[in-house]
Design a protein around this motif. Sequence first.
Motif, PDB file in Angstrom:
ATOM      1  N   PRO A  30       0.921  -1.282   0.022  1.00 19.46           N
ATOM      2  CA  PRO A  30      -0.048  -0.115  -0.016  1.00 19.46           C
ATOM      3  C   PRO A  30       0.641   1.273   0.051  1.00 19.46           C
ATOM      4  CG  PRO A  30      -0.132  -1.111   2.219  1.00 19.46           C
ATOM      5  CD  PRO A  30       0.526  -2.066   1.271  1.00 19.46           C
ATOM      6  N   THR A  31       1.906   1.264   0.556  1.00 19.55           N
ATOM      7  CA  THR A  31       2.916   2.509   0.704  1.00 19.55           C
ATOM      8  C   THR A  31       3.861   2.462  -0.801  1.00 19.55           C
ATOM      9  OG1 THR A  31       4.809   1.357   1.824  1.00 19.55           O
ATOM     10  CG2 THR A  31       3.017   2.452   2.895  1.00 19.55           C
ATOM     11  N   GLY A  32       3.636   1.372  -1.506  1.00 22.18           N
ATOM     12  CA  GLY A  32       4.535   1.358  -2.590  1.00 22.18           C
ATOM     13  C   GLY A  32       5.946   0.960  -2.255  1.00 22.18           C
ATOM     14  N   ALA A  38      -1.794   0.382  10.748  1.00 23.75           N
ATOM     15  CA  ALA A  38      -3.139   0.332  10.106  1.00 23.75           C
ATOM     16  C   ALA A  38      -3.224   1.792   9.297  1.00 23.75           C
ATOM     17  CB  ALA A  38      -4.259   0.005  11.042  1.00 23.75           C
ATOM     18  N   VAL A  39      -2.799   2.777  10.127  1.00 26.12           N
ATOM     19  CA  VAL A  39      -2.776   4.058   9.772  1.00 26.12           C
ATOM     20  C   VAL A  39      -1.906   4.306   8.376  1.00 26.12           C
ATOM     21  CG1 VAL A  39      -2.473   6.573   9.993  1.00 26.12           C
ATOM     22  CG2 VAL A  39      -3.961   5.278  11.851  1.00 26.12           C
ATOM     23  N   GLN A  97      -8.017   6.014   9.349  1.00 25.43           N
ATOM     24  CA  GLN A  97      -7.579   7.105   9.051  1.00 25.43           C
ATOM     25  C   GLN A  97      -7.033   7.945  10.546  1.00 25.43           C
ATOM     26  OE1 GLN A  97      -7.801   8.998   6.213  1.00 25.43           O
ATOM     27  NE2 GLN A  97      -8.413   6.868   5.537  1.00 25.43           N
ATOM     28  N   ASP A  98      -7.400   7.244  11.638  1.00 29.96           N
ATOM     29  CA  ASP A  98      -7.092   7.634  12.931  1.00 29.96           C
ATOM     30  C   ASP A  98      -6.847   6.306  13.800  1.00 29.96           C
ATOM     31  OD1 ASP A  98      -7.754   8.323  16.195  1.00 29.96           O
ATOM     32  OD2 ASP A  98      -6.945  10.069  15.018  1.00 29.96           O
ATOM     33  N   GLN A 127     -10.567  -5.120  14.783  1.00 27.34           N
ATOM     34  CA  GLN A 127      -9.564  -6.018  15.354  1.00 27.34           C
ATOM     35  C   GLN A 127      -9.057  -6.837  14.491  1.00 27.34           C
ATOM     36  OE1 GLN A 127     -12.266  -7.283  18.944  1.00 27.34           O
ATOM     37  NE2 GLN A 127     -10.737  -5.848  20.069  1.00 27.34           N
ATOM     38  N   HIS A 128      -9.816  -7.432  13.572  1.00 28.79           N
ATOM     39  CA  HIS A 128      -9.658  -8.779  12.746  1.00 28.79           C
ATOM     40  C   HIS A 128      -8.560  -8.361  11.732  1.00 28.79           C
ATOM     41  CE1 HIS A 128      -9.960 -12.506  10.925  1.00 28.79           C
ATOM     42  NE2 HIS A 128     -10.469 -12.022   9.668  1.00 28.79           N
ATOM     43  N   THR A 129      -8.289  -7.027  11.211  1.00 28.79           N
ATOM     44  CA  THR A 129      -7.456  -6.643  10.405  1.00 28.79           C
ATOM     45  C   THR A 129      -6.921  -5.193  10.632  1.00 28.79           C
ATOM     46  OG1 THR A 129      -9.144  -5.771   8.709  1.00 28.79           O
ATOM     47  CG2 THR A 129      -8.530  -7.807   8.457  1.00 28.79           C
ATOM     48  N   PRO A 130      -5.452  -4.814  10.262  1.00 31.74           N
ATOM     49  CA  PRO A 130      -4.464  -5.763   9.873  1.00 31.74           C
ATOM     50  C   PRO A 130      -4.161  -6.702  10.913  1.00 31.74           C
ATOM     51  CG  PRO A 130      -3.682  -3.757  10.331  1.00 31.74           C
ATOM     52  CD  PRO A 130      -5.185  -3.629  10.616  1.00 31.74           C
TER      53      PRO A 130
END
Length: 396
Positions: free
Chosen positions: A193-195, A257-258, A264-265, A273-276
């Motif tokens: 996701p961040t590349g 996760a953010v 977002q926060d 809770q299940h992801t990530p």
Amino acid sequence: MSFAAQIKIPATYMRGGTSKGVFFKLSDLPVEAQVAGEARDKILLRVIGSPDPYGKQIDGMGGASSSTSKTVILSKSDDPEHDVNYLFGQVAIDRAFVDWSGNCGNLTAAVGSFAISNGLVDADRIPQNGLCTVRIWQQNIQKTIIAHVPITDGQVQETGDFELDGVTFPAAEVQIEFLDPADDGEDGGAMFPTGNLVDTLQVPEIGTFEATFINAGIPTIFLNADALGYTGTELQDAINGDEQALQRFETIRAYGAVQMGLIQDIAQAATRQHTPKIAFVSPPKSYISSSGKTVNADDVDLLVRALSMGKLHHAMMGTAAVAIGTAAAIPGTLVNLAAGGGNREAVRFGHPSGTLRVGAQAIQDEQGQWQVKKAIMSRSARVLMEGWVRIPADTF
């Protein structure tokens, strides 16, 4: 004073991989629960026995762990390319919350068996003997999964000699193929996701860590064990008996996760809770598994420990195994480096209960982006009980 009577709902209690859950046909649920919403969540919570401030789920079917606080809803698919729709609900133990954000890879192994036995697969697709290929549409993550279920004399074969670490008794092998397991960019970005294959994750008051963020199988944050002060050989009690460590992992997970774009926060992590998932890796070392069996360094490519629903998992989540296999296949990720680096199409990793092998083939496109078309692993499944579950009629 009058009290509500109990109602009964057809259900099957199944083991799939190293998890257990309550399986329902969508059409067997009360009408109010045949659509997503409050009624469905309340019913599943009551079936499992949550929320339970004692953390034991004594008044329900749950087993007081993330591996046994699970529900599955199945229906026949209208899509000619699929046989069955599979919806997974991870039920919180101490809170009134059902997490629908991800899949359960372990229970996936039981989906095909249930679908065949409950008339969700067309009869002409079921051989008299051999393997039945069940095409599963995983609704939580919008992905296709293929289960190869053994059939003997027209019936699902559940017994066999396939041994799975984390499960006491052998059973029939079910091979699972997760097709295009990486994220398609709709929820938190692409596979990375961040590349980046490796990022810097800064967690205030805790530390700065190298991390591999990957969306494959299930969104997962991989860290190096030594950066956390661990060896990678830890069993459940070493982590789950340390409340400070668990809180530290949850804080790291929230900040990760953010950074992955899933929330977002950091406060939103409590409702996801299940992801990530969060996991830590290390190069091979010898250790004694939770069953007392010795896992030799020469028998594995790397060690992985993963947390699920805030606790160290007793073995390995199936979806996290997909993430491990995918990340291991891509040179330069922390998982790949822990396994020794280079090109790989399969890895065997050590977990608290023993070892598991998972395969994945990765390719780079013309733009340099990594793609994984398939991840493969073997699990097993078995019906434990079938009939009805009962809940008070005023539950929903």
